[in-house]
Design a protein around this motif. Sequence first.
Motif, short mmCIF file in Angstrom:
data_model
loop_
_atom_site.label_atom_id
_atom_site.label_comp_id
_atom_site.label_asym_id
_atom_site.label_seq_id
_atom_site.Cartn_x
_atom_site.Cartn_y
_atom_site.Cartn_z
N VAL A 228 0.96 -0.99 0.07
CA VAL A 228 -0.14 -0.13 0.08
C VAL A 228 1.08 1.26 0.08
O VAL A 228 1.87 1.08 0.34
CB VAL A 228 -0.96 0.24 1.19
N LEU A 229 0.23 2.32 -0.28
CA LEU A 229 1.06 3.74 -0.27
C LEU A 229 0.74 4.35 1.22
O LEU A 229 -0.36 4.20 1.57
CB LEU A 229 0.67 4.73 -1.34
N VAL A 230 1.69 4.82 1.96
CA VAL A 230 1.48 5.34 3.21
C VAL A 230 2.28 6.83 3.22
O VAL A 230 3.36 6.76 2.51
CB VAL A 230 2.10 4.57 4.00
N ARG A 231 1.80 7.73 3.84
CA ARG A 231 2.48 8.86 4.18
C ARG A 231 2.22 9.09 5.69
O ARG A 231 1.31 8.62 6.33
CB ARG A 231 2.39 9.98 3.38
N SER A 232 3.17 9.84 6.34
CA SER A 232 3.05 10.44 7.70
C SER A 232 1.71 11.40 7.72
O SER A 232 1.73 12.22 6.79
CB SER A 232 4.35 10.99 8.19
N VAL B 130 -3.10 5.83 4.98
CA VAL B 130 -3.03 4.73 4.04
C VAL B 130 -3.76 4.78 2.78
O VAL B 130 -5.03 5.00 2.98
CB VAL B 130 -3.20 3.42 4.62
N PHE B 131 -3.18 4.53 1.52
CA PHE B 131 -3.75 4.67 0.44
C PHE B 131 -4.00 3.36 -0.32
O PHE B 131 -2.78 2.70 -0.36
CB PHE B 131 -3.27 5.66 -0.67
N ALA B 132 -5.17 3.06 -0.68
CA ALA B 132 -5.40 1.55 -1.23
C ALA B 132 -4.88 1.55 -2.72
O ALA B 132 -5.83 1.34 -3.78
CB ALA B 132 -6.77 1.13 -1.00
N PHE B 133 -3.72 1.72 -2.96
CA PHE B 133 -3.11 1.55 -4.11
C PHE B 133 -1.92 0.96 -4.26
O PHE B 133 -0.95 0.92 -3.16
CB PHE B 133 -2.69 2.87 -4.74
N ASP B 134 -1.40 -0.05 -4.98
CA ASP B 134 -0.30 -0.53 -5.04
C ASP B 134 0.50 -0.63 -6.38
O ASP B 134 1.41 -1.32 -6.70
CB ASP B 134 -0.70 -2.18 -4.94
N ASP B 135 0.22 0.44 -7.16
CA ASP B 135 0.66 0.53 -8.69
C ASP B 135 1.44 1.95 -8.54
O ASP B 135 1.06 2.97 -7.84
CB ASP B 135 -0.30 0.76 -9.66
N TYR B 136 2.43 2.10 -9.63
CA TYR B 136 3.11 3.15 -9.86
C TYR B 136 2.70 4.63 -10.29
O TYR B 136 2.91 5.35 -10.28
CB TYR B 136 4.55 3.01 -10.57
#
Length: 251
Positions: free
Chosen positions: A134-138, A161-167
């Motif tokens: 997943v994509l995560v940022r503080s 948390v962002f429900a993405f796994d693609d570039y």
Amino acid sequence: DVYKRQVRLKENAGKAFQGSNVRGIGFVLEPEEAQALIARNPRNADCLFPYLGGEDVNSRADQSHSRWVINFFDWPRERAERYPELFEIVRRRVLPGRETIKHEASRLKNVTYFWRYDSIGRGLYAAIEPLSRVLVRSRVSEQHMLAFIPRGLVYSEATVVFAFDDYYNFALLQSSMHDAWVRRNASTMRTDIRYTPSDCFDNFPFPFVPSDAAVAEAGRIGAAYHEHRRQMMLERRLGLTKTYNLLHQPQ
């Protein structure tokens, strides 16, 4: 102000979440204690998870977790008590703090179900279940910085948390376009930006993409950027914050 209107776009629903609010530092364990609990009773691994905080995302070169956490999900008390060592830790370290909560309704809920988190994040973990990362940022950070993190952790309330796994979506959300949107809409804490899904993502109009080829090209650029940044951080042993501080120094 038209840019400040909190218009949630239906296309963005269920894709960005604040992490779990455990409400009790007593749930959180140092790695040595977690590993010792598993060594004494392998069943304890059912309820012990890597715990990722916002500081981990920003300061560690590989964005790895620094702590572990006890997680009884939304289990009834009888099921949680099947792990007596972990249940006793939560009873001793979490319950006393929850008994001091001033708001009566919140105190009642958090004391009655003291072995559960205040906010489990069911929507978050359901949304990312099919993904491998997943994509995560503080949630609070001076710079806008995202990174891919493996699924299977407990993400703290200090993360988004962002429900993405693609570039492609990494490239879009890490872009200066989304950065500008975030800085226009987010609240601040001192000099830091406080990213909340409702203010910064749910209302973000994703750009029209003219073709699959354009998506592929943006994804290619995102992959190259992410890999170059990852290698740089590992070689220099710098986290995201120190890396972006260097990036923004002209010299």
